[in-house]
Design a protein around this motif. Structure first.
Motif, short mmCIF file in Angstrom:
data_model
loop_
_atom_site.label_atom_id
_atom_site.label_comp_id
_atom_site.label_asym_id
_atom_site.label_seq_id
_atom_site.Cartn_x
_atom_site.Cartn_y
_atom_site.Cartn_z
N ALA A 1 0.82 -1.22 0.00
CA ALA A 1 0.00 0.00 0.00
C ALA A 1 0.85 1.27 0.00
CB ALA A 1 -0.93 0.00 1.21
N ASP A 2 2.08 1.17 0.51
CA ASP A 2 2.92 2.36 0.62
C ASP A 2 3.73 2.64 -0.63
OD1 ASP A 2 1.98 2.72 3.17
OD2 ASP A 2 3.62 1.60 4.10
N ILE A 3 3.57 1.84 -1.66
CA ILE A 3 4.42 2.02 -2.85
C ILE A 3 3.62 2.08 -4.14
CG2 ILE A 3 4.88 -0.45 -3.25
CD1 ILE A 3 7.52 2.30 -3.38
N VAL A 4 2.33 1.83 -4.09
CA VAL A 4 1.57 1.69 -5.34
C VAL A 4 0.97 2.98 -5.89
CG1 VAL A 4 1.02 -0.76 -5.10
CG2 VAL A 4 -0.47 0.95 -4.03
N ALA A 5 1.08 4.08 -5.16
CA ALA A 5 0.57 5.33 -5.71
C ALA A 5 1.42 5.74 -6.92
CB ALA A 5 0.60 6.42 -4.65
N THR A 6 0.79 6.37 -7.89
CA THR A 6 1.47 6.74 -9.14
C THR A 6 2.76 7.52 -8.87
OG1 THR A 6 -0.70 6.90 -10.15
CG2 THR A 6 1.14 7.88 -11.37
N ASP A 7 2.68 8.53 -8.00
CA ASP A 7 3.86 9.35 -7.71
C ASP A 7 4.97 8.52 -7.09
OD1 ASP A 7 2.45 11.44 -8.61
OD2 ASP A 7 2.16 12.42 -6.65
N ARG A 8 4.59 7.63 -6.21
CA ARG A 8 5.58 6.82 -5.49
C ARG A 8 6.23 5.82 -6.44
NH1 ARG A 8 9.08 7.40 -1.79
NH2 ARG A 8 9.09 5.92 -0.06
N LEU A 9 5.44 5.26 -7.34
CA LEU A 9 6.00 4.33 -8.33
C LEU A 9 6.98 5.06 -9.24
CD1 LEU A 9 2.83 2.24 -9.27
CD2 LEU A 9 4.89 1.39 -8.10
N ARG A 10 6.67 6.30 -9.60
CA ARG A 10 7.59 7.07 -10.46
C ARG A 10 8.88 7.37 -9.69
NH1 ARG A 10 4.75 11.54 -11.26
NH2 ARG A 10 5.99 12.58 -9.66
N GLU A 11 8.75 7.73 -8.42
CA GLU A 11 9.96 7.96 -7.59
C GLU A 11 10.80 6.69 -7.51
OE1 GLU A 11 7.71 11.16 -4.64
OE2 GLU A 11 8.44 9.26 -3.83
N LEU A 12 10.12 5.55 -7.39
CA LEU A 12 10.84 4.28 -7.31
C LEU A 12 11.59 4.01 -8.62
CD1 LEU A 12 11.57 1.63 -5.89
CD2 LEU A 12 9.40 0.68 -6.71
N ALA A 13 10.93 4.23 -9.74
CA ALA A 13 11.58 4.02 -11.04
C ALA A 13 12.80 4.93 -11.17
CB ALA A 13 10.59 4.29 -12.17
N GLU A 14 12.67 6.16 -10.71
CA GLU A 14 13.80 7.10 -10.78
C GLU A 14 14.93 6.66 -9.86
OE1 GLU A 14 10.86 10.91 -11.75
OE2 GLU A 14 11.88 10.78 -9.79
N PHE B 1 -17.23 -1.33 -8.08
CA PHE B 1 -16.78 -1.52 -6.69
C PHE B 1 -16.46 -0.21 -5.98
CE2 PHE B 1 -16.27 -5.93 -8.06
CZ PHE B 1 -16.86 -6.58 -6.99
N SER B 2 -16.18 0.84 -6.75
CA SER B 2 -15.89 2.13 -6.10
C SER B 2 -17.15 2.97 -5.92
CB SER B 2 -14.85 2.91 -6.92
OG SER B 2 -15.40 3.35 -8.15
N ALA B 3 -18.26 2.52 -6.43
CA ALA B 3 -19.50 3.30 -6.34
C ALA B 3 -19.97 3.35 -4.89
CB ALA B 3 -20.58 2.68 -7.22
N GLY B 4 -19.92 4.53 -4.31
CA GLY B 4 -20.41 4.69 -2.94
C GLY B 4 -19.47 4.17 -1.88
N ARG B 5 -18.30 3.71 -2.28
CA ARG B 5 -17.36 3.24 -1.25
C ARG B 5 -15.93 3.66 -1.60
NH1 ARG B 5 -19.31 -2.43 -1.54
NH2 ARG B 5 -20.72 -1.33 -2.90
N THR B 6 -15.15 3.86 -0.57
CA THR B 6 -13.78 4.31 -0.71
C THR B 6 -12.86 3.09 -0.85
OG1 THR B 6 -14.31 6.21 0.68
CG2 THR B 6 -11.96 5.69 0.38
N LEU B 7 -12.18 3.01 -1.95
CA LEU B 7 -11.16 1.97 -2.13
C LEU B 7 -9.80 2.57 -1.76
CD1 LEU B 7 -12.24 0.44 -5.57
CD2 LEU B 7 -12.96 -0.23 -3.27
N ARG B 8 -9.02 1.80 -1.03
CA ARG B 8 -7.71 2.29 -0.57
C ARG B 8 -6.58 1.66 -1.37
NH1 ARG B 8 -6.79 0.99 5.35
NH2 ARG B 8 -7.44 -1.07 4.61
N PRO B 9 -5.41 2.32 -1.40
CA PRO B 9 -4.26 1.72 -2.09
C PRO B 9 -3.97 0.32 -1.53
CG PRO B 9 -3.79 3.98 -1.46
CD PRO B 9 -5.10 3.63 -0.82
N GLY B 10 -3.67 -0.60 -2.43
CA GLY B 10 -3.38 -1.96 -2.02
C GLY B 10 -4.57 -2.89 -2.09
#
Lengths: 276, 276
Positions: free
Chosen positions: A34-47, A233-242
Motif C-alpha cells: 500500500a505504501d508504494i503503489v501510488a502513481t507518484d511513489r511508483l515514479r519515484e521508485l523508477a527514478e 466496486f468504487s460506487a459509494g465506497r472508498t477503495l484504498r491503495p493496495g
C-alpha cells in the motif's frame, strides 16, 4: 515495472534480477504494498532504480516461493460469474443488473508454493485462475473510462471456493470463500504502464490442474470489463491503495488432496500450489 | 469491564467516569482494540485500574460521539436471517444447513452519531440493530461449547444494507453491505464476565427509527445461538483478536434522508445515527 514480495519486504525487477527496496535510498522502510503503489511513489521508485542501480548488486528473488503480494489488511474484492463459461459450469444464471461479488478476509492468503488445505466442512473445493487489479489511489465513485487512473497494476489470482456450499445457497458465499489458505495473489505486480488496453483484452488466463489446462480465456470474454468493475466496486465506497479486485475466472478446477493447481496470467505471473 | 474509543485511544470505565489508557502505566501506547482484548491483557488492565485509579483523574467520554470501537483492519463477519421475524420481512426462506453470512470492509465504519450516507445506486436501505461478539483470542475450529473462551465481550451493531439490491440476487450481498458509512459498532465493549448465558439470552435488542421501535427481540429467538455462530465462523479459518461477529437482527428499519435510526442492546450500548 514489476514488484514482488520476498521475506521481509518488496523487490523491484531490474535487468536480469531484482533490487530489494531496503537497498534503495528513500525506500528502506517500505514493506507494505500500500505504501508504494501510488502513481507518484511508483515514479519515484523508477527514478531511484535508474539513479542507484549501477552501485547496487542485483539479487535473486524466487518467485515460486514469493510471499503473498498483498498486505494482510487489504480489502480483497472479487467478481463472480464474469465469464459465460464459468457460469455454465455452475448451472446458474449470471446476475442480471451487475456482477456477483464477494469480499474475503486477508487471513486466507498464502504465499506462492504453499499448501492449500481442504476444510472438513466441504466436499467439493474449486480453484480458479483470475486476473487481479491492484488499486493505487484512494478513490470513490470512479467513472468507468477513468479506471486506469486509480489502478496501479495487475497480478495473478488463485481463488478457492467451497463450491458445494454455494451451490446450496449463494448466501453462503462469504463463508465459502474465507477459509484459511483459500487465496493466493501474486507473485508479481506488473504496473499498468506495461499493459495497454489491447494487451489486457488479449492476455490469456488459465486454470491448470496437474498439468492439464482445465479452463482458459482472455478478458475479451468478460461480461463486465475492467472499467465497469472499477466503477462498480468504487460506487459509494472508498477503495484504498493496495486493495485487490479479482475479476472473475474463465473456469474452475475441482481440487483434491495430492493435486497441484496453477493459475497463469500469461506474461504477468504464475501461481502454483499443492493441495494437502 | 467496559471499554470505549475516544479520539486517539481507548478508555476504560471506572466508577462514575472513565480512565484513558494513556493515563495508565503499562497501557500508554495501546490504541488498537486488538491489543487489549486478550483475556490476560484484560486482567492486567483491570489490575492496573485497581492499583492506579486512586492517583488518576476520571475523565468524561461522550459515548454519543465515541469513535468506532473496532480497528480499521478488523474482520467484520455477520450472520444473515438469524431471527425468524427478519427472514419473514424479506420474504425469503432461511438457509437450511447453516446461517447466511457476510463479510464487510472496515472502511464502512462510522463513529457514533455520524451521518449515514445513502448511496445513489440503491433506493431502499435498511438499518438493523444487532448484538456483536468481539473475538479476544486468535482461534480456529472452536467447539460450540467453548465459545466463551475466545470471545472478549459483546457490543452493539447497526448494520446497513441496500435491501433492494439483495432482494434481486443474494450474490449482491457483499456489495450491498460495503458502502461507506454502512456500519456502526460500539460505543462500548462489555467484557463477557459481566454477562452470563442467561443475561445474554434475555438481553433486548432493538431497531428504532425516529423514536419508534421497529423491531425488538432477545437472542433466545435466534435460530443459531452464539456458540453455534462462533463454531461456524471459526471452522477452517483463523479468527484474530478484534474480529467482530454480528449475530443477526430482530428486524430492519427502512431509512430515508432526515430519519434518525438507533440500535439498542439494553445494558450494553446505544448507537444513534442521522441519515443524510
Amino acid at each position: 515495472m514489476r514488484l514482488a514480495k520476498f521475506a521481509g519486504g518488496i523487490a523491484v525487477a531490474h535487468g536480469d534480477g531484482w533490487l530489494r527496496l531496503p537497498q534503495l535510498s528513500g525506500f528502506q522502510s517500505v514493506t507494505r504494498l500500500a505504501d508504494i503503489v501510488a502513481t507518484d511513489r511508483l515514479r519515484e521508485l523508477a527514478e531511484a532504480v535508474e539513479r542507484q542501480s549501477t552501485d547496487l548488486d542485483l539479487v535473486a528473488v524466487d518467485l515460486d516461493a514469493a510471499g503473498a503480494l498483498i498486505d494482510r489488511d487489504a480489502d480483497i474484492w472479487g467478481v463472480g460469474l464474469n465469464y459465460a463459461g464459468h457460469a455454465n459450469d455452475l448451472s446458474t444464471p449470471r446476475p442480471a443488473s451487475g456482477p456477483g461479488s464477494y469480499l474475503r478476509p486477508g487471513g486466507c492468503l498464502i504465499g506462492n508454493g504453499e499448501h492449500i488445505e481442504l476444510p472438513t466442512r466441504t466436499q467439493r473445493v474449486t480453484a480458479e485462475g483470475e486476473l487481479g487489479l491492484i488499486i493505487g489511489t484512494t478513490c470513490k465513485n470512479v467513472v468507468r473510462d477513468d479506471w486506469r487512473s486509480v489502478v496501479a497494476g495487475v497480478t495473478t489470482v488463485l481463488d478457492m471456493t467451497a463450491e458445494d456450499v454455494i451451490r446450496e445457497n449463494p448466501r453462503y458465499i462469504p463463508w465459502a470463500k474465507g477459509f484459511d489458505t483459500f487465496c493466493s495473489i501474486g507473485p508479481v505486480l506488473v504496473t499498468l504502464d506495461e499493459v495497454d488496453d489491447e494487451a489486457l483484452r488479449s492476455v490469456r488466463i488459465s486454470t491448470i490442474r496437474n498439468g492439464e489446462t482445465i479452463a482458459s480465456a482472455t478478458p475479451a470474454a468478460m461480461k463486465y470489463d475492467l472499467g465497469y468493475i472499477v466503477e462498480y466496486f468504487s460506487a459509494g465506497r472508498t477503495l484504498r491503495p493496495g486493495t485487490v479486485i479479482c475479476t472473475g475466472t474463465p473456469g474452475a478446477a475441482v481440487i483434491n488432496p495430492g493435486d497441484t493447481v496453477t493459475a497463469v496470467v500469461e506474461g504477468i505471473g504464475t501461481l502454483t500450489h499443492p493441495v494437502k
